[in-house]
Every structure is written in C-alpha cells, then in structure tokens.
Design a protein around this motif. Structure first.
Motif, PDB file in Angstrom:
ATOM      1  N   PRO A  88       3.739  33.191  -8.596  1.00  0.00           N
ATOM      2  CA  PRO A  88       3.932  32.086  -9.524  1.00  0.00           C
ATOM      3  C   PRO A  88       3.806  30.715  -8.864  1.00  0.00           C
ATOM      4  N   LEU A  93       6.894  25.265 -13.869  1.00  0.00           N
ATOM      5  CA  LEU A  93       7.607  26.478 -14.274  1.00  0.00           C
ATOM      6  C   LEU A  93       8.351  26.270 -15.590  1.00  0.00           C
ATOM      7  N   VAL A 100       7.327  32.146 -15.453  1.00  0.00           N
ATOM      8  CA  VAL A 100       5.921  31.854 -15.716  1.00  0.00           C
ATOM      9  C   VAL A 100       5.428  32.793 -16.819  1.00  0.00           C
ATOM     10  N   LYS A 118      13.740  30.281 -13.158  1.00  0.00           N
ATOM     11  CA  LYS A 118      12.533  29.705 -13.750  1.00  0.00           C
ATOM     12  C   LYS A 118      11.568  30.850 -14.014  1.00  0.00           C
TER      13      LYS A 118
END
Length: 130
Positions: A73, A116, A11, A9
């Motif tokens: 994140p 995310l 950001v 994932k």
C-alpha cells in the motif's frame, strides 16, 4: 459486518496499515478481505530487504476458494515478515489485525500516507462493493 478498526489506515485493494512507534508500518489484509476469501491455506510473504513501489504486488494469499494478490500500500523496504504464517496461515482468518499481519515496511516516501483511507472511507468502499 466486518471489523474496521478506527486506528488503522486502509487502501482500496483491502490491505490495512498500522503506523509503528519505530517509523515502520505493519501491513495485512482486512477482515472484509479474509471473509471474502474464506479459509486461508497459504500465505506467500515477500522477502526481507525487498523494495516495493506503492501498489506493486508483494505477496499472495491462497484460500480454499481463490488466490488473491497482496499489494504494497506504500513504497518501502520490507524489514520483517510474519514467519508464523508459514505454519499457521489461518491466523489471517482468526486475527487479521493482530497475529495475522503479513509484513512490515520502512517507508521511502512518507507523503504517500496522505493517500490512505480512514476507517469511515474504507467502510463506505466495502458497502459500495457489496
């Protein structure tokens, strides 16, 4: 084109997140970010047991070109840092998704995982920034 592994994932500040089997998350900077920075010469990692809110500054990556902040994140407590980066900061360039990881967090709010980006959304962000 930068590598963007589909199992991770992302950001918008160019950190990647990998869910671990023990419930922690591993965090590093993306291939795209390390390409923009150039040769990494120093990585300031957070201290173990430090807690961060999502989006908070958690470290610094310095290269021959620039210094760039690393942001948490997700909210959580640092449970481990990559000690190898002290002597080998270039691992961030050589293997950003493997040996170049930066720190691990134990999450305090797993609901943040919904915010995310997947690999496709992150690839679109990188294209927009190009």
């Amino acid at each position: 084109m930068s590598q963007i592994p589909s199992e991770l994932k992302y950001v918008s500040t160019h950190e990647w997140i990998r869910m671990e089997d023990d419930g922690t998350v591993t965090i590093g900077i993306t291939d795209h970010a390390q390409e923009l920075l150039g040769d990494v010469v120093y990585v300031e990692v957070p201290e173990v047991e430090t807690s961060f809110a999502s989006g908070e500054e958690s470290g610094v990556v310095e290269s021959v070109k620039a210094a760039s902040d690393i942001y948490a994140p997700l909210s959580g407590e640092v449970v481990e840092v990559n000690e190898d980066l002290a002597d080998s900061p270039e691992l961030v360039n050589k293997d950003p998704y493997g040996a170049g990881w930066i720190f691990r967090l134990r999450l305090t709010d797993s609901d943040e995982l919904q915010d995310l980006m997947d690999a496709e959304a992150y690839a679109e962000l990188c294209e927009e920034e190009a």
